[in-house]
Design a protein around this motif. Sequence first.
Motif, PDB file in Angstrom:
ATOM      1  N   GLU A 186       0.694  -0.554  -0.005  1.00 56.44           N
ATOM      2  CA  GLU A 186       0.139  -0.247  -0.037  1.00 56.44           C
ATOM      3  C   GLU A 186       1.240   1.437   0.055  1.00 56.44           C
ATOM      4  O   GLU A 186       1.475   1.234   1.093  1.00 56.44           O
ATOM      5  CB  GLU A 186      -0.854   0.205   0.810  1.00 56.44           C
ATOM      6  CG  GLU A 186      -2.152   1.015   1.707  1.00 56.44           C
ATOM      7  CD  GLU A 186      -2.733   1.423   2.276  1.00 56.44           C
ATOM      8  OE1 GLU A 186      -2.925   2.078   3.021  1.00 56.44           O
ATOM      9  OE2 GLU A 186      -3.210   0.070   2.678  1.00 56.44           O
ATOM     10  N   TYR A 187       0.688   2.015  -1.158  1.00 53.12           N
ATOM     11  CA  TYR A 187       1.367   3.496  -1.018  1.00 53.12           C
ATOM     12  C   TYR A 187       0.344   4.686  -0.549  1.00 53.12           C
ATOM     13  O   TYR A 187      -0.698   4.443  -1.289  1.00 53.12           O
ATOM     14  CB  TYR A 187       2.254   3.332  -2.542  1.00 53.12           C
ATOM     15  CG  TYR A 187       3.485   2.929  -2.437  1.00 53.12           C
ATOM     16  CD1 TYR A 187       4.410   3.891  -1.898  1.00 53.12           C
ATOM     17  CD2 TYR A 187       3.396   1.473  -2.982  1.00 53.12           C
ATOM     18  CE1 TYR A 187       5.647   2.547  -2.429  1.00 53.12           C
ATOM     19  CE2 TYR A 187       4.807   0.397  -2.725  1.00 53.12           C
ATOM     20  CZ  TYR A 187       5.564   1.707  -3.076  1.00 53.12           C
ATOM     21  OH  TYR A 187       7.594   0.761  -2.348  1.00 53.12           O
ATOM     22  N   LYS A 188       1.474   5.313  -0.571  1.00 50.87           N
ATOM     23  CA  LYS A 188       0.376   6.878  -0.217  1.00 50.87           C
ATOM     24  C   LYS A 188       1.366   7.566  -0.874  1.00 50.87           C
ATOM     25  O   LYS A 188       2.749   8.353  -0.931  1.00 50.87           O
ATOM     26  CB  LYS A 188       0.236   6.880   1.478  1.00 50.87           C
ATOM     27  CG  LYS A 188      -0.374   6.569   2.173  1.00 50.87           C
ATOM     28  CD  LYS A 188      -0.512   7.060   3.462  1.00 50.87           C
ATOM     29  CE  LYS A 188      -1.333   6.471   4.647  1.00 50.87           C
ATOM     30  NZ  LYS A 188      -1.571   6.979   6.115  1.00 50.87           N
ATOM     31  N   ILE A 189       0.494   8.647  -1.985  1.00 53.77           N
ATOM     32  CA  ILE A 189       1.480   9.160  -3.548  1.00 53.77           C
ATOM     33  C   ILE A 189       0.987  10.770  -3.160  1.00 53.77           C
ATOM     34  O   ILE A 189      -0.367  10.526  -2.985  1.00 53.77           O
ATOM     35  CB  ILE A 189       0.979   8.683  -4.357  1.00 53.77           C
ATOM     36  CG1 ILE A 189       1.856   7.555  -5.051  1.00 53.77           C
ATOM     37  CG2 ILE A 189       1.146   9.109  -5.406  1.00 53.77           C
ATOM     38  CD1 ILE A 189       0.571   6.481  -5.473  1.00 53.77           C
ATOM     39  N   GLU A 190       1.514  11.492  -3.026  1.00 55.75           N
ATOM     40  CA  GLU A 190       1.373  13.438  -3.453  1.00 55.75           C
ATOM     41  C   GLU A 190       2.252  13.418  -4.294  1.00 55.75           C
ATOM     42  O   GLU A 190       2.915  13.385  -3.805  1.00 55.75           O
ATOM     43  CB  GLU A 190       1.613  13.382  -1.658  1.00 55.75           C
ATOM     44  CG  GLU A 190       1.695  14.819  -1.302  1.00 55.75           C
ATOM     45  CD  GLU A 190       2.283  15.553   0.141  1.00 55.75           C
ATOM     46  OE1 GLU A 190       2.553  16.923   0.014  1.00 55.75           O
ATOM     47  OE2 GLU A 190       1.839  15.308   1.199  1.00 55.75           O
ATOM     48  N   VAL A 191       1.982  14.287  -4.625  1.00 59.25           N
ATOM     49  CA  VAL A 191       1.887  14.935  -5.870  1.00 59.25           C
ATOM     50  C   VAL A 191       1.439  16.202  -5.964  1.00 59.25           C
ATOM     51  O   VAL A 191       0.250  16.131  -6.277  1.00 59.25           O
ATOM     52  CB  VAL A 191       1.996  13.924  -7.552  1.00 59.25           C
ATOM     53  CG1 VAL A 191       2.693  14.447  -8.698  1.00 59.25           C
ATOM     54  CG2 VAL A 191       1.891  12.614  -7.155  1.00 59.25           C
ATOM     55  N   PRO A 192       2.779  17.532  -6.292  1.00 60.36           N
ATOM     56  CA  PRO A 192       2.222  19.073  -6.868  1.00 60.36           C
ATOM     57  C   PRO A 192       2.428  19.236  -7.784  1.00 60.36           C
ATOM     58  O   PRO A 192       1.880  18.317  -9.205  1.00 60.36           O
ATOM     59  CB  PRO A 192       3.175  19.415  -6.312  1.00 60.36           C
ATOM     60  CG  PRO A 192       4.511  18.617  -6.702  1.00 60.36           C
ATOM     61  CD  PRO A 192       3.697  17.593  -6.091  1.00 60.36           C
ATOM     62  N   THR A 193       0.275  19.892  -8.409  1.00 62.83           N
ATOM     63  CA  THR A 193       0.187  19.730  -9.691  1.00 62.83           C
ATOM     64  C   THR A 193       1.379  20.758 -10.662  1.00 62.83           C
ATOM     65  O   THR A 193       1.216  21.583 -12.127  1.00 62.83           O
ATOM     66  CB  THR A 193      -1.601  20.420  -9.854  1.00 62.83           C
ATOM     67  OG1 THR A 193      -1.442  20.796  -8.973  1.00 62.83           O
ATOM     68  CG2 THR A 193      -1.601  19.469  -9.703  1.00 62.83           C
ATOM     69  N   VAL A 194       1.764  21.701  -9.597  1.00 57.91           N
ATOM     70  CA  VAL A 194       2.699  22.793  -9.993  1.00 57.91           C
ATOM     71  C   VAL A 194       4.279  22.372 -10.297  1.00 57.91           C
ATOM     72  O   VAL A 194       4.504  22.554  -8.497  1.00 57.91           O
ATOM     73  CB  VAL A 194       2.263  24.153  -9.314  1.00 57.91           C
ATOM     74  CG1 VAL A 194       3.385  25.320  -9.798  1.00 57.91           C
ATOM     75  CG2 VAL A 194       1.069  25.433  -9.554  1.00 57.91           C
ATOM     76  N   LYS A 248      -2.055  19.744  -4.641  1.00 54.78           N
ATOM     77  CA  LYS A 248      -1.539  18.325  -4.845  1.00 54.78           C
ATOM     78  C   LYS A 248      -2.922  17.064  -4.474  1.00 54.78           C
ATOM     79  O   LYS A 248      -3.744  17.593  -5.034  1.00 54.78           O
ATOM     80  CB  LYS A 248      -0.686  18.230  -3.324  1.00 54.78           C
ATOM     81  CG  LYS A 248       0.505  19.276  -3.026  1.00 54.78           C
ATOM     82  CD  LYS A 248       1.559  19.414  -1.850  1.00 54.78           C
ATOM     83  CE  LYS A 248       2.125  19.326  -1.787  1.00 54.78           C
ATOM     84  NZ  LYS A 248       2.790  19.385  -0.361  1.00 54.78           N
ATOM     85  N   VAL A 249      -1.935  16.814  -5.399  1.00 53.68           N
ATOM     86  CA  VAL A 249      -2.897  15.308  -5.542  1.00 53.68           C
ATOM     87  C   VAL A 249      -2.657  13.607  -4.742  1.00 53.68           C
ATOM     88  O   VAL A 249      -1.510  13.127  -5.286  1.00 53.68           O
ATOM     89  CB  VAL A 249      -2.384  15.062  -6.863  1.00 53.68           C
ATOM     90  CG1 VAL A 249      -3.966  13.183  -6.917  1.00 53.68           C
ATOM     91  CG2 VAL A 249      -3.461  15.580  -7.933  1.00 53.68           C
TER      92      VAL A 249
END
Length: 397
Positions: free
Chosen positions: A252-260, A372-373
């Motif tokens: 299980e991965y918790k993913i955090e990606v900024p859109t900028v 962020k996503v």
Amino acid sequence: MKVPTLLYWRGYVEITVRKGHVEAFINALTQTGIPVWNVKPSSFQTAEMKVLVEDFHDLRPHLQRTGCRIHVNKRIGLPFQMIRLKRRRFFAVGLVLFFAILFLLSSLVWEVKVVGNVKIPKEDVLMIAKQEGIYPLQWVYRMNHLDKLSQQLNRQLPGTAWVGVDRQGTTITIQVVESSIPEVRPLLSPRHLVSRTDAVITSIYAEQGRPTVTKNSRVKKGQILISGLLGDTENSQSVVAKGEVKGLVWHEYKIEVPTVQKYKVYTGEIKDRSYLILGNRGVQLWGYGKIEYEKYDVVIEQDPLTWRSTKLPIGWMTEHVMEMEERSEVITIEEAKKQGIEGAIRDIMAKYGSESQIISRKVLHENQENGKVYMKVLFEVEELIAEELPIVYNQGE
């Protein structure tokens, strides 16, 4: 008239005969056997010709009898070169000494290279080579033939299949081909193969040992997969369990990606700062002044002086100060999701081996907040799950 031989070594002059009776002068030379050639009439009562230096003084009686005069246009040949060198004797001596020293220096071995060695230390090769007369500052003519040197080095260096010796100018290259000796594997104590995590078995191959699980069976962390104990309780034998076991594992991965997303770009503006390196200290020579760039990166390039293969404690260092700018790029939600999932897959491959295979993935939670996503993703991965566990016996056994 026939041209004499060895003109350059004997020396000759190109003359112009004028006034008087030029034809009578040429006929007189022919009758007395003085060779002249390339006779060219240039104008009325004038002619150009060439004559040997050794015959030049014999022209005087004929000049007086015919009333002609001569003018020397060119002096060609070795005798005149020697006269010029005699006038500049110091230059001539220096030139001879230069070529003599150059010949002596080219007759010495200045560098000995060893290539191809992996297991045999370079120092051992150089030591044996020195015993055979291959070392820096050795006279080339004092060395044995290269084929003989190759045979002697091959005979004295253990673990070599072939040794070649080659000379290029003042450099000797020793090419070493090592023998392929089978690797001696260390003796291993008896052990089991156990599961390093909870999983469902997808395949099992027991090279040595007794498998204790089957395909599609669920196993817990630490459970024995391939046992190192053979036989029953009365007649048993312990071995080193070997094999390959794959299973389905869930991550299980918790993913955090900024859109900028921000990244840096070099503008092409560069300022160099040069230093003279003396030991562990540097003295700046060029590139003084304040750095006017708001943001920049520094790339260091070192260039130490070397003698043969030894680095000297002196050299140059250049700092390349490169101006950069930070730029931003706005990506879509879908692109952010894709980047996050791809990053998680790369992490799985790095942690659990490139032979791991992603079977499926499921997004458990998804949210967009503050640019962020956020995602929670469950990956089903087929990977190697076996690890070794030594067999420990009680002292009473």
